[in-house]
Design a protein around this motif. Structure first.
Motif, PDB file in Angstrom:
ATOM      1  N   GLN A  72      10.583   1.920  -3.910  1.00  0.00           N
ATOM      2  CA  GLN A  72      11.252   0.644  -4.175  1.00  0.00           C
ATOM      3  C   GLN A  72      10.453  -0.576  -3.733  1.00  0.00           C
ATOM      4  N   MET A  73       9.481  -0.381  -2.849  1.00  0.00           N
ATOM      5  CA  MET A  73       8.734  -1.540  -2.355  1.00  0.00           C
ATOM      6  C   MET A  73       7.988  -2.260  -3.474  1.00  0.00           C
ATOM      7  N   VAL A  74       7.663  -1.536  -4.576  1.00  0.00           N
ATOM      8  CA  VAL A  74       6.931  -2.201  -5.670  1.00  0.00           C
ATOM      9  C   VAL A  74       7.827  -3.204  -6.409  1.00  0.00           C
ATOM     10  N   ASN A  75       9.139  -3.165  -6.165  1.00  0.00           N
ATOM     11  CA  ASN A  75      10.062  -4.108  -6.828  1.00  0.00           C
ATOM     12  C   ASN A  75      10.160  -5.445  -6.099  1.00  0.00           C
ATOM     13  N   PHE A  76       9.660  -5.479  -4.854  1.00  0.00           N
ATOM     14  CA  PHE A  76       9.728  -6.746  -4.109  1.00  0.00           C
ATOM     15  C   PHE A  76       8.800  -7.766  -4.746  1.00  0.00           C
ATOM     16  N   GLU A  77       9.252  -9.016  -4.758  1.00  0.00           N
ATOM     17  CA  GLU A  77       8.532 -10.096  -5.443  1.00  0.00           C
ATOM     18  C   GLU A  77       7.089 -10.246  -4.983  1.00  0.00           C
ATOM     19  N   ASP A  78       6.884 -10.158  -3.661  1.00  0.00           N
ATOM     20  CA  ASP A  78       5.545 -10.451  -3.130  1.00  0.00           C
ATOM     21  C   ASP A  78       4.731  -9.191  -2.844  1.00  0.00           C
ATOM     22  N   PHE A  79       5.196  -8.033  -3.352  1.00  0.00           N
ATOM     23  CA  PHE A  79       4.534  -6.785  -2.979  1.00  0.00           C
ATOM     24  C   PHE A  79       3.055  -6.787  -3.353  1.00  0.00           C
ATOM     25  N   PHE A  80       2.733  -7.171  -4.576  1.00  0.00           N
ATOM     26  CA  PHE A  80       1.349  -7.090  -5.042  1.00  0.00           C
ATOM     27  C   PHE A  80       0.471  -8.233  -4.526  1.00  0.00           C
ATOM     28  N   GLU A  81       1.100  -9.233  -3.869  1.00  0.00           N
ATOM     29  CA  GLU A  81       0.328 -10.323  -3.254  1.00  0.00           C
ATOM     30  C   GLU A  81       0.072 -10.033  -1.767  1.00  0.00           C
ATOM     31  N   VAL A  82       1.138  -9.659  -1.047  1.00  0.00           N
ATOM     32  CA  VAL A  82       0.984  -9.470   0.392  1.00  0.00           C
ATOM     33  C   VAL A  82       1.789  -8.281   0.937  1.00  0.00           C
ATOM     34  N   GLY A  83       2.869  -7.938   0.265  1.00  0.00           N
ATOM     35  CA  GLY A  83       3.771  -6.903   0.765  1.00  0.00           C
ATOM     36  C   GLY A  83       3.118  -5.543   0.935  1.00  0.00           C
ATOM     37  N   TYR A  84       2.130  -5.255   0.087  1.00  0.00           N
ATOM     38  CA  TYR A  84       1.463  -3.952   0.157  1.00  0.00           C
ATOM     39  C   TYR A  84       0.786  -3.720   1.513  1.00  0.00           C
ATOM     40  N   GLU A 114       6.628  14.009   1.264  1.00  0.00           N
ATOM     41  CA  GLU A 114       5.601  13.677   0.274  1.00  0.00           C
ATOM     42  C   GLU A 114       5.797  12.262  -0.263  1.00  0.00           C
ATOM     43  N   ARG A 115       7.031  11.806  -0.294  1.00  0.00           N
ATOM     44  CA  ARG A 115       7.279  10.423  -0.736  1.00  0.00           C
ATOM     45  C   ARG A 115       6.600   9.444   0.223  1.00  0.00           C
ATOM     46  N   GLY A 116       6.587   9.787   1.531  1.00  0.00           N
ATOM     47  CA  GLY A 116       5.888   8.949   2.501  1.00  0.00           C
ATOM     48  C   GLY A 116       4.408   8.850   2.179  1.00  0.00           C
ATOM     49  N   LEU A 117       3.791   9.983   1.808  1.00  0.00           N
ATOM     50  CA  LEU A 117       2.387   9.971   1.401  1.00  0.00           C
ATOM     51  C   LEU A 117       2.190   9.109   0.163  1.00  0.00           C
ATOM     52  N   CYS A 118       3.097   9.243  -0.814  1.00  0.00           N
ATOM     53  CA  CYS A 118       2.956   8.479  -2.063  1.00  0.00           C
ATOM     54  C   CYS A 118       3.103   6.976  -1.822  1.00  0.00           C
ATOM     55  N   HIS A 119       3.960   6.598  -0.872  1.00  0.00           N
ATOM     56  CA  HIS A 119       4.052   5.188  -0.493  1.00  0.00           C
ATOM     57  C   HIS A 119       2.682   4.673  -0.055  1.00  0.00           C
ATOM     58  N   ARG A 120       2.029   5.434   0.814  1.00  0.00           N
ATOM     59  CA  ARG A 120       0.727   4.989   1.312  1.00  0.00           C
ATOM     60  C   ARG A 120      -0.327   4.996   0.206  1.00  0.00           C
ATOM     61  N   VAL A 121      -0.243   5.944  -0.708  1.00  0.00           N
ATOM     62  CA  VAL A 121      -1.191   5.997  -1.816  1.00  0.00           C
ATOM     63  C   VAL A 121      -1.040   4.768  -2.717  1.00  0.00           C
ATOM     64  N   VAL A 122       0.201   4.339  -2.935  1.00  0.00           N
ATOM     65  CA  VAL A 122       0.424   3.121  -3.736  1.00  0.00           C
ATOM     66  C   VAL A 122      -0.243   1.929  -3.053  1.00  0.00           C
ATOM     67  N   ARG A 123      -0.063   1.794  -1.748  1.00  0.00           N
ATOM     68  CA  ARG A 123      -0.708   0.698  -1.014  1.00  0.00           C
ATOM     69  C   ARG A 123      -2.236   0.773  -1.187  1.00  0.00           C
ATOM     70  N   ALA A 124      -2.777   1.991  -1.076  1.00  0.00           N
ATOM     71  CA  ALA A 124      -4.227   2.176  -1.202  1.00  0.00           C
ATOM     72  C   ALA A 124      -4.717   1.796  -2.591  1.00  0.00           C
ATOM     73  N   LEU A 125      -3.958   2.165  -3.621  1.00  0.00           N
ATOM     74  CA  LEU A 125      -4.339   1.819  -4.998  1.00  0.00           C
ATOM     75  C   LEU A 125      -4.390   0.302  -5.189  1.00  0.00           C
ATOM     76  N   VAL A 126      -3.416  -0.396  -4.619  1.00  0.00           N
ATOM     77  CA  VAL A 126      -3.397  -1.866  -4.730  1.00  0.00           C
ATOM     78  C   VAL A 126      -4.631  -2.456  -4.049  1.00  0.00           C
ATOM     79  N   ILE A 127      -4.963  -1.932  -2.863  1.00  0.00           N
ATOM     80  CA  ILE A 127      -6.111  -2.458  -2.106  1.00  0.00           C
ATOM     81  C   ILE A 127      -7.429  -2.136  -2.814  1.00  0.00           C
ATOM     82  N   VAL A 128      -7.590  -0.895  -3.232  1.00  0.00           N
ATOM     83  CA  VAL A 128      -8.883  -0.450  -3.768  1.00  0.00           C
ATOM     84  C   VAL A 128      -9.138  -1.004  -5.167  1.00  0.00           C
TER      85      VAL A 128
END
Length: 775
Positions: A471-483, A507-521
């Motif tokens: 659900q964190m990807v639904n937050f307005e500022d996720f892709f700017e700073v929330g990640y 495994e959902r916890g791992l996928c959360h971190r992978v999403v953050r990593a994808l945004v950063i990388v």
């Protein structure tokens, strides 16, 4: 022994420098201080031979072992007539040697996986062409090479058509085929066998190999002639054993691949066919000491393939001192030369207990006087064993000390190194609230993450996104700073679901971190782009061959998965993400030979971490000989230089350095000055945290050659064996009747060395000196 075999000028120079006075083995050997120096010795001997045999036949090794052989050979050729080159040549027996011309040598490839495309960068064919044919300027036309793509198969088909799953069933040599595909495969195997016979004949038509250089495997394999290979074996298609598959897993992308891949290898008789051949086996590190002793001190025996070198007057082993440490000659020299130290007394007494199977308190003076080493102990008496027991008890007492008000910085070359090395010691420190603990892994560690693991994780991530469960990807500022926020929450979520045994949520916890990593990388800006990126990474990995070097962004993604795993382990003990430092040193690139550490790029980040953390104790893997993975000694170099530089900025005379070892390289009791008891509870914590957190490692795609499974099991076995050694000295009663519960509960022991800064830098300096002349 020295007069019985002819020594070249190079060998005479290195023998003199080694200080070895007696060689009683069945094959002569030379010793040097460390792995880089081993490369210098082999390079000098090769160039000496090549100068005398410009039209000779050579066979040189692949893999990581020849790294410094290749670098020193190129260095000497490029600097032959300038001062740097002349200084090395004068020192090591090449002073009167004319510069060799290598272009007319015939190169023979030692071995190759089968089947494997010659275009793959992890094929030995590619390696040979890159580092030897091109790197040394050899003639491709003269070369005798193993190219899987060009070996004829039935009906002119390719190996992918004949062996669609890349598995070759050698039972078809002897049984009837069950279907049309098996009939094709049988015909093809016979054709491969014919090709191998022709390959052997080409070598023999040249008079055989004139200069052979090879490594030795943990089981004693030479080329792919594994334990039990026939002494008169020739070039053939064959299976391998587990130890060899484990070593090859790094080349092929995992044990899942190497366990199912056959090999084409020259035979033991191929190596010794030319009676004048110079045949050299190189080995580095104490992990090889046992097989080196067996290979050098055992008469010709197919259980130890390297004993075949006994057939050659120019057969040799070139060894680091660690690899030679168990040789009878080395043991004799250790005890008989130089001043007698307390360490010698400890070693002699502990080894005697093991040799005669007696507990320390039962060893008699007559036993001490009867042993060739303990009888040398000065002032030998009934009290000698008691003094060693007291010394060992003091080491245990030091391991029981409660440290307070310390700033602890635990470092490791790879993720899991710290845990596998000293986790029970660290948990003791973390229980004391006045201690502050930091953890730092100095490389990205991405090579340990398989493509399959990433693909499976990304597919699961996609599924969770489809179900709106990230659900964190639904937050307005996720892709700017929330990640970048609440990374501790990922860790807590993951471990909560370890506790509740909800694997899906974990495994959902791992996928959360992978999403953050994808945004950063990948610089992802929205949900649509996130989905596209996931699909693109999956596509790239599916179209990669196993063991292929990944694009840099995927390397970074894999590294961030490993970093998350490391954060999970230390979060078991309440360590926050901000106290787990990920340095990602630049020398670690995923290439066959990683670069030497650079003083600015690789050392400055470590110094900066020291400034930030200001530790009072630093732990590190102590591998001064370069005997474990190459990352270990390169990280050691960088860390030693960082400590030296930091010491120029401030007074660090009170800083303590904890040198630990783990599954690659272990201390003997006499080498360690701290012994930490390990309980069954400690072992369970280590095993559980490994299994629950190092998800990319649980399937053991890159296992130790000593165990087909998780590294945590290997570490546990080492701890248990270390207890056995000390129990034999102190007696079992000492442990289960001790007044401290920690000792009574111990079923394993950890050894490490506690040093001041000067002691540590002296240990690391020899390794640096061995390389600096080349840089």
């Amino acid at each position: 022994m020295l007069s019985k075999y002819p020594l070249s000028e190079v060998e005479k120079s290195f023998l003199k420098e080694s200080g070895v006075e007696k060689i009683s083995t069945l094959i002569p050997y030379l010793t040097v201080d460390n792995f880089p120096k081993l490369g210098l010795l082999t390079a000098c001997r090769f160039l000496e031979w090549a100068a005398e045999n410009p039209n000779g036949v050579i066979s040189l090794p692949t893999g990581k072992s020849p790294e410094f052989f290749i670098k020193w050979t190129q260095f000497l050729l490029e600097n032959w007539d300038n001062k740097k080159g002349k200084d090395v040549r004068e020192k090591y027996g090449l002073g009167n040697c004319k510069k060799p011309v290598l272009k007319d040598l015939t190169f023979v490839q030692i071995d190759e996986f089968y089947p494997i495309s010659s275009k793959q960068h992890n094929s030995f064919y590619d390696y040979v062409n890159k580092f030897y044919i091109q790197g040394f300027g050899l003639s491709k036309e003269n070369a005798i090479l193993i190219n899987s793509d060009e070996i004829p198969l039935a009906n002119g088909l390719t190996y992918k058509e004949v062996f669609p799953d890349l598995k070759v069933d050698l039972s078809l040599r002897f049984r009837d085929p069950q279907n049309d595909l098996e009939k094709l495969q049988q015909e093809s195997i016979y054709l491969i066998d014919k090709w191998c016979g022709d390959y052997e004949q080409k070598i023999r038509d040249k008079g055989g190999i004139g200069f052979f250089l090879g490594g030795i495997g943990p089981d004693g394999h030479i080329a792919f002639n594994t334990r039990g290979s026939h002494i008169f074996s020739v070039t053939r298609l064959t299976e391998t054993n587990f130890e060899t598959q484990a070593v090859a897993a790094g080349d092929l992308g995992g044990i899942e691949v190497s366990a199912n891949r056959l090999v084409i290898t020259i035979g033991l008789d191929t190596i010794v066919y030319n009676p004048e051949a110079v045949a050299i086996i190189i080995a580095a590190g104490e992990a090889k000491a046992g097989i080196v002793k067996d290979s050098l001190e055992t008469p010709l025996d197919n259980v130890f393939p390297a004993t075949v070198l006994q057939k050659l007057k120019n057969g040799r082993f070139y060894l680091t001192k660690g690899a030679a440490v168990k040789l009878t000659d080395s043991m004799d020299a250790y005890y008989e030369k130089g001043e007698w130290t307390w360490e010698k007394t400890e070693r002699a007494v502990i080894d005697l207990c093991k040799k005669i199977g007696k507990y320390g308190h039962r060893v008699k003076l007559s036993d001490l006087k009867a042993d060739k080493y303990t009888k040398l102990i000065p002032d030998l008496s009934e009290e000698t064993v008691s003094l060693v027991m007291k010394s060992t008890e003091a080491k245990l007492a030091k391991g029981l000390e409660q440290e307070t008000d310390e700033v602890l910085l635990h470092t490791g070359p790879h993720h899991d190194d710290i845990s596998l090395g000293i986790l029970p010691h660290i948990t003791n420190q973390l229980h004391e609230p006045s201690n502050e603990a930091h953890f730092s892994v100095l490389t990205s560690g991405f090579t340990a993450v398989t493509n399959t693991f990433v693909i499976d994780t990304l597919q699961h991530t996609k599924k969770l996104l489809d179900e709106d469960r990230i659900q964190m990807v639904n937050f307005e500022d996720f892709f700017e700073v929330g990640y970048s926020l609440k990374t501790d929450k990922d860790v807590y979520h993951f471990l909560t679901n370890v506790a509740s045994e909800r694997a899906e949520e974990r495994e959902r916890g791992l996928c959360h971190r992978v999403v953050r990593a994808l945004v950063i990388v990948f610089g992802v800006k929205n949900k649509a782009q996130l989905r596209e990126t996931i699909n693109e990474v999956i596509s790239i990995l599916r179209n990669s061959y196993d063991g292929e070097k990944n694009p840099s962004k995927i390397q970074k993604l894999k590294g961030m998965i490993r970093e998350f795993e490391e954060e999970l382990v230390w979060a078991h003990f309440g360590v926050q993400v901000k106290n787990v430092h990920h340095l990602r040193l630049g020398f670690y690139t995923g290439d066959i030979f990683t670069e030497q550490p650079d003083k600015k790029r690789d050392v400055e980040p470590i110094v900066e971490m020291f400034r930030k953390v200001n530790p009072t104790k630093i732990s590190l893997t102590l591998d001064p000989e370069g005997s474990g993975p190459d990352t270990h000694y390169k990280v050691l170099q960088a860390t030693a230089e960082a400590v030296r530089q930091w010491g120029e900025e401030k007074d660090i005379s009170n800083l303590r350095i904890i040198g630990y070892r783990n599954v690659w390289f272990k201390f003997e009791p006499h080498e360690a000055n701290v012994i930490v008891p390990v309980s069954l509870g400690d072992m369970s914590v280590m095993e559980d945290s490994f299994a629950n957190c190092y998800l990319s490692q649980v399937n053991a795609s890159f296992p130790s050659y000593s165990h087909n499974g998780k590294f945590s099991t290997v570490a546990k076995r080492i701890w248990v064996n270390q207890l056995n050694d000390i129990q034999l000295l102190l007696g079992k009663n000492y442990f289960y009747q001790h007044d401290r519960a920690k000792v009574r509960s111990s079923h394993g022991l950890i050894f490490f060395r506690d040093m001041n800064v000067e002691e540590f830098l002296a240990t690391a300096r020899e390794l640096e000196k061995s390389i600096e002349g080349m840089l």
